[in-house]
Scaffold this motif. Structure first.
Motif, PDB file in Angstrom:
ATOM      1  N   THR A  53      53.445  -9.862 -74.830  1.00  8.46           N
ATOM      2  CA  THR A  53      53.078  -9.987 -76.241  1.00  8.46           C
ATOM      3  C   THR A  53      52.869 -11.435 -76.669  1.00  8.46           C
ATOM      4  O   THR A  53      52.466 -11.688 -77.804  1.00  8.46           O
ATOM      5  N   TRP A  56      49.147 -11.405 -74.963  1.00  6.78           N
ATOM      6  CA  TRP A  56      48.459 -10.115 -75.040  1.00  6.78           C
ATOM      7  C   TRP A  56      47.601  -9.874 -73.796  1.00  6.78           C
ATOM      8  O   TRP A  56      46.498  -9.350 -73.864  1.00  6.78           O
ATOM      9  N   SER A 274      58.330  -2.817 -82.368  1.00  7.26           N
ATOM     10  CA  SER A 274      58.914  -3.747 -81.402  1.00  7.26           C
ATOM     11  C   SER A 274      60.420  -3.799 -81.601  1.00  7.26           C
ATOM     12  O   SER A 274      60.955  -3.332 -82.609  1.00  7.26           O
ATOM     13  N   TRP A 279      56.569  -6.074 -85.136  1.00  4.86           N
ATOM     14  CA  TRP A 279      55.264  -5.441 -84.989  1.00  4.86           C
ATOM     15  C   TRP A 279      55.389  -3.922 -84.983  1.00  4.86           C
ATOM     16  O   TRP A 279      56.403  -3.362 -84.569  1.00  4.86           O
ATOM     17  N   PHE A 291      48.018  -3.545 -83.149  1.00  4.70           N
ATOM     18  CA  PHE A 291      49.316  -4.131 -83.468  1.00  4.70           C
ATOM     19  C   PHE A 291      49.269  -4.716 -84.876  1.00  4.70           C
ATOM     20  O   PHE A 291      48.358  -5.480 -85.212  1.00  4.70           O
TER      21      PHE A 291
END
Length: 468
Positions: A53, A56, A274, A279, A291
């Protein structure tokens, strides 16, 4: 002296610089990304990808045939997967995503898996076979209607199971059906405090209040079917997924705060927060995962995917404690105090262990010394003992130093041969000390529990029989 433009400039330069500096610091502070999940694992039928993350980008790609569900352990160390191609539940190490074990092999597909809050069990629902609790001793099994979703209550004492016909609540110990309600369910999710249970149905959603052991229906809606539910780790938001929209509610007030709508030609299949709730991920059936930042619900990333979406899960954030906590254990299988002679080997009947009390601490190599001393007391923090060919108070026994690899829990030492009481040791009462982290290589949260002792008696021989 007459003020000139340059004087005015100098007069205001320092305050302006300070203001700008403070403003920049404040701006930097409020825009610092939160400490949150570093990875999200996504199953798309023929492959499983691990996406970082921070960039990405894909960090790892796992070959698979038909992985239908994923569940991380709460400590982030393991990932359980439901493998429909091989009809098995597989446990992976979440660092390198290598196989650790196969807790379940069946003749049918395990469609749902979940880790217990204590990371000791995996619950698995198998088509046509029922529910399995893997990792318990003995493993439990129950025949029930095919489950479409299951989740441990956050205290780990119960499991909620959603079937097409009803909600079932099972206690873990003893493993038994405790309650059931006639709801036609698609999905369910507990709030982090375990006081509410949200359920998605074929006609909307409902929530039960579970405080004080009661089961009270708080709200029930009739709209389109809710197919997936996610609740953030703080219990602030609950996301409800229908075929073409996601509705985000205030979890305590049950008030709608945001609706994310997709075109009719796009079907969405999954939602997940998350680990720290920064997120919300929303997965399309085929083309992308979106996201959103929960601070303002703006979209921060669209991640293209190929293949049919099956499941996704953010990896929990694992923050290692700053310091470990090592301690020693020493026991005798012979009724204490042990009676020994000068020159006697002391390995027989002795068990020495090293413990590390902080869960999930990285593996370290720790020195353990076995020391002979006339007193129980020992220096804190513990120094390395010095060996000697003749008796000296506080000496390191011959072959009495060990280098032990340990993460957490307890490790029993494999004792060396040749650990003997020096031949010139006087008669009397002594203490055999097991000293953890001898030499103080590792700063610890508690330095005062490193030493364990065992009382021994050294007696003079009455004849010349060989030692041992």
């Amino acid at each position: 002296m007459k003020n000139t433009p340059i004087h005015h400039l100098l007069r205001w330069a320092l305050p302006m610089a300070l203001a700008i500096g403070v403003g920049c610091l404040f701006f930097s502070f409020i825009n610092t990304p939160p400490v949150d999940s570093k990875e999200i694992t996504i199953s798309m039928g023929t492959k499983v990808i691990v996406v970082g993350t921070d960039t990405w980008s894909i960090k790892k790609e796992l070959e698979s045939k038909e992985i239908v569900d994923l569940a991380y352990s709460n400590n982030g160390r393991y990932l359980a997967i439901g493998d429909c191609f091989n009809n098995s539940v597989v446990k992976l190490d979440a660092n390198g995503y290598t196989q650790v074990e196969i807790p379940l092999e069946s003749d049918r597909c395990p469609v749902k898996v979940d880790y217990s809050p204590g990371n000791q069990q995996i619950a698995a629902s198998v088509i046509g076979r029922g529910l399995y609790l893997l990792g318990s001793n003995p493993a439990h099994e129950a025949t029930l209607e095919d489950a479409v979703d299951l989740q441990y209550r956050p205290d780990g004492k119960e499991i909620a199971i959603a079937t097409k016909k009803e909600l079932q609540i099972w206690t873990v110990s003893p493993f038994a059906l405790r309650a059931k309600d006639d709801y036609e369910l698609n999905c369910l999710a507990y709030t982090p405090d375990g006081e509410r249970l949200f359920m998605g149905t074929r006609w909307g959603w409902l929530v039960q209040d579970l405080k004080a052991g009661e089961r009270k229906e708080l709200r029930k809606t009739k709209d389109e079917a809710v197919k997936d539910i996610a609740i953030d780790s703080k219990g602030k938001w609950v996301a409800m997924l229908s075929s073409h929209k996601v509705e985000i509610f205030d979890a305590s007030l049950l008030r709608l705060v945001k609706q994310i709508t997709f075109p009719q030609e796009i079907t969405i299949k999954g939602v997940a927060f998350s680990d720290k709730g920064a997120w919300l991920a929303v997965a399309e059936q085929r083309d992308a995962i979106h996201f959103y930042a929960t601070s303002n619900w703006s979209e921060v990333k669209t991640l293209p995917i190929t293949g049919n979406f099956w499941a996704m899960e953010f990896k929990p954030v694992v923050i290692a404690p700053v310091k470990p906590d090592y301690s020693a254990v020493i026991v005798s299988m012979i009724k204490p105090p042990m009676s020994l002679y000068p020159g006697s080997e002391i390995k027989k009947g002795l068990v020495v262990s090293l413990k590390q009390a902080i869960p999930d601490f990285p593996k370290q190599t720790v020195t353990v010394d076995l020391v002979l001393r006339s007193k129980k007391a020992y220096t804190v923090p513990a120094p390395l003992a010095k060996p000697s060919n003749s008796y000296k108070d506080g000496m390191l026994l011959n072959n009495g130093r060990y280098e032990v690899d340990i993460k957490d829990g307890m490790v029993n030492l494999k004792l060396n041969s040749g650990m003997v009481i020096p031949r010139d040791t006087p008669e009397g009462t002594y203490y055999l000390l097991a000293v953890a982290d001898a030499g103080n290589k590792h700063p610890e949260s508690n330095e005062r529990n490193n030493v364990a002792y065992l009382e021994i008696k050294v007696k003079k021989r009455v004849d010349d029989r060989p030692v041992n």
